[in-house]
Enzyme design. Structure first.
Site, short mmCIF file in Angstrom:
data_model
loop_
_atom_site.label_atom_id
_atom_site.label_comp_id
_atom_site.label_asym_id
_atom_site.label_seq_id
_atom_site.Cartn_x
_atom_site.Cartn_y
_atom_site.Cartn_z
N CYS A 118 0.79 -1.24 0.00
CA CYS A 118 0.00 0.00 0.00
C CYS A 118 0.81 1.28 0.00
CB CYS A 118 -0.96 -0.01 1.19
SG CYS A 118 -2.27 -1.22 0.96
P1 NAD Z 1 -4.62 -8.88 -3.82
O1 NAD Z 1 -3.76 -8.76 -5.00
O2 NAD Z 1 -4.15 -9.58 -2.59
O3 NAD Z 1 -6.00 -9.57 -4.24
C1 NAD Z 1 -6.73 -9.28 -5.38
C2 NAD Z 1 -7.57 -10.50 -5.75
O4 NAD Z 1 -8.47 -10.15 -6.77
C3 NAD Z 1 -6.76 -11.68 -6.27
O5 NAD Z 1 -7.09 -12.84 -5.53
C4 NAD Z 1 -7.22 -11.82 -7.74
O6 NAD Z 1 -7.22 -13.16 -8.20
C5 NAD Z 1 -8.61 -11.26 -7.66
N1 NAD Z 1 -9.17 -10.75 -8.91
C6 NAD Z 1 -8.62 -9.92 -9.81
N2 NAD Z 1 -9.49 -9.65 -10.82
C7 NAD Z 1 -10.63 -10.31 -10.52
C8 NAD Z 1 -11.90 -10.43 -11.15
N3 NAD Z 1 -12.19 -9.78 -12.30
N4 NAD Z 1 -12.84 -11.21 -10.59
C9 NAD Z 1 -12.57 -11.87 -9.43
N5 NAD Z 1 -11.39 -11.79 -8.78
C10 NAD Z 1 -10.44 -11.02 -9.32
O7 NAD Z 1 -5.06 -7.40 -3.47
P2 NAD Z 1 -5.30 -6.74 -2.01
O8 NAD Z 1 -4.00 -6.58 -1.30
O9 NAD Z 1 -6.43 -7.41 -1.35
O10 NAD Z 1 -5.74 -5.29 -2.46
C11 NAD Z 1 -6.99 -5.05 -3.11
C12 NAD Z 1 -7.22 -3.56 -3.12
O11 NAD Z 1 -7.37 -3.06 -1.78
C13 NAD Z 1 -6.10 -2.74 -3.74
O12 NAD Z 1 -6.65 -1.63 -4.41
C14 NAD Z 1 -5.31 -2.26 -2.54
O13 NAD Z 1 -4.59 -1.07 -2.79
C15 NAD Z 1 -6.41 -2.04 -1.53
N6 NAD Z 1 -5.99 -2.15 -0.12
C16 NAD Z 1 -5.11 -3.12 0.26
C17 NAD Z 1 -4.76 -3.25 1.62
C18 NAD Z 1 -3.80 -4.30 2.07
O14 NAD Z 1 -3.35 -4.22 3.21
N7 NAD Z 1 -3.45 -5.27 1.25
C19 NAD Z 1 -5.31 -2.34 2.56
C20 NAD Z 1 -6.22 -1.39 2.13
C21 NAD Z 1 -6.55 -1.30 0.79
#
Ligand code: NAD
Length: 448
Positions: free
Chosen positions: A279
């Site tokens: 992030c």
């Molecule tokens: P991640 O990469 O861990 O997970 C994303 C998931 O989405 C993956 O499992 C992928 O297979 C799936 N995916 C992608 N396209 C898809 C689709 N069309 N249909 C179904 N599934 C699909 O991502 P994350 O770390 O969970 O982050 C997600 C969002 O949240 C990002 O924008 C990130 O900036 C934000 N965020 C993350 C955190 C954190 O701590 N990781 C905290 C706050 C906000």
């Protein structure tokens, strides 16, 4: 409520599991069949304290996982999008969110009841209203704010304490296109009583997330700059300096009974070897780029990123004080994850440090309680001896480099003090008392 969550990464899975535990019925959707199967089997694909237990408590009853988006959308009244938004060097890559919006929009075409689409992914201001909403309208042939609703609802959970953060959030922020959408969001979050809620525009909700992360990243780089200055000037330990700074009552208020409160914010005002994770680096870079495109220089945030980029290599400079060359030296690396409590190695300071050690010819042993599998994926080209314990990793080491503040590393002095000769400890987090081991170097102590 019946909810579908698209994307079962850190944010999607934790949100889905927690919302199910709070009493909603949740269908988690992912493209990755292996992840879906694992979730349905009650095993979390990611390491997060308490997640397996909560998943097992809800899977098969209020929680299911599927690759079938159509089924999930038809059975829910609200769909949360929680797919990745990586930074591509110039802007956030919205391709995943666009694909998800298009697929959801197409399904809304045949849906008669009002459906709400919630963007939980972190996206730069205007993305929800100007990218996601038009795709949904086009794919569905319907009008946002009338036939369906669109809300931006940023997520503030931290990896490593994600369950606690989601269950007891500091605040809940949501924007919306129309009153009905706000009513749906009010209902979604009615299960979080006594939490401050900010109801705002989608654009402001997007900006709140970036501003919050940018502030924290700025505090870290500021503290690191002070640490580097202390080390450069000599005779000043940044740990002592920060103790003095933290005692400002505006940072650590004193209650009427005389007790001093030590807020978590003070942990961001300490010097270390830099921030990482999925992030802070990505979000700050994305905001800089977004601001610059709108004609704003973003000087402070650019410095935050530049300093953070250089910071991990401070540990190599400290090694350089003691060794003319690292060729053939055995260096033990303690901690690979970007912070304790997670196996996430994305942008971990361990990456540039391990790569630099390898380039300098060091023999690397490494230990992390949970991130070894991730490290193997990150360093397929680096010969690293992965140890099963901290004590195994440091055996025979010329130097130990501490990168992540896992609690168990607190007992490092006991191990070092039983080693002959004692290795040099390079403390990248100022976790260990500098007087507790014979040979100590740390960030913000002395560079010469
Ligand atoms: P991640 O990469 O861990 O997970 C994303 C998931 O989405 C993956 O499992 C992928 O297979 C799936 N995916 C992608 N396209 C898809 C689709 N069309 N249909 C179904 N599934 C699909 O991502 P994350 O770390 O969970 O982050 C997600 C969002 O949240 C990002 O924008 C990130 O900036 C934000 N965020 C993350 C955190 C954190 O701590 N990781 C905290 C706050 C906000």
């Amino acid at each position: 409520m019946d909810i579908s969550v698209v994307g079962t990464g850190y944010v999607g899975l934790v949100s889905g599991v927690c919302l199910a535990d709070k009493g909603h019925r949740v269908i988690c959707v992912d493209l990755d069949e292996a992840k879906v199967a694992q979730i349905n089997a009650g095993q979390s694909p990611i390491h997060e304290d308490g997640l397996d237990a909560l998943l097992q408590a809800n899977i098969g009853s209020r929680l299911t996982a599927t690759t079938d988006l159509a089924d999930a959308v038809s059975k829910s009244t609200l769909t949360i999008i929680a797919v990745g938004t990586p930074f591509d060097g110039s802007a956030i890559d919205t391709s995943y969110i666009e694909a998800a919006a298009k697929a959801i929009g197409t399904l809304l075409r045949d849906k008669e009841s009002f459906h709400t689409v919630v963007v939980k992914s972190t996206v730069v201001p205007s993305t929800t209203d100007e990218v996601v909403l038009p795709i949904l309208e086009q794919a569905s042939g319907k009008r946002a704010g009338h036939d369906f609703g669109v809300s931006m609802n940023p997520e503030f959970l931290r990896e490593g304490s994600a369950i606690g953060d989601f269950m007891e959030p500091d605040r809940i922020v949501y924007g919306g296109t129309d009153e009905q959408t706000f009513t749906v969001l009010n209902e979604l979050y009615s299960v979080f009583a006594n939490v401050d809620k900010i109801r705002t525009t989608n654009k402001t909700a997007e900006m709140i997330k970036y501003t919050a992360n940018s502030l924290l990243a700025t505090l870290i780089s500021f503290s690191n700059e002070m640490g580097n200055l202390c080390a450069g000037l000599g005779g000043i330990d940044v740990v002592d300096v920060m103790k003095g700074v933290h005692l400002d009552k505006r940072l650590s208020p004193v209650l009427e009974n005389g007790e001093r409160v030590v807020p978590a914010i003070t942990t961001f005002i300490e010097a270390g070897c830099g921030f990482g994770g999925s992030c802070f680096p990505k979000d700050v870079k994305a905001l800089i780029s977004h601001g610059q495109k709108a004609g704003h220089e973003m000087n402070i945030l650019q410095s935050v990123i530049d300093l953070n980029h250089a910071q991990p290599l401070q540990l190599l400079s400290l090694l350089g004080k003691h060794f003319d060359s690292l060729q053939g030296l055995k260096i033990a690396v303690l901690g690979l994850a970007f912070k304790p409590g997670t196996d996430d190695m994305r942008e971990s300071p361990a990456i540039p440090i391990v790569r630099a050690l390898h380039k300098e010819g060091a023999e690397i042993s490494a230990y992390d309680p949970v991130a070894t599998d991730e490290a193997r994926k990150e360093f397929p080209d680096v010969p690293i001896q992965y140890a099963a314990s901290m004590s195994a990793a440091v055996q025979g080491a010329d130097a130990i480099v501490l990168i992540t503040t896992w609690d168990e590393f607190a007992s490092l002095p006991d191990i070092i003090n039983n080693m002959e000769p004692a290795p040099l400890l390079i403390d990248g987090r100022r976790m260990i008392d500098k007087n507790s081991v014979p040979r100590y170097e740390g960030i913000g102590l002395s560079l010469s």
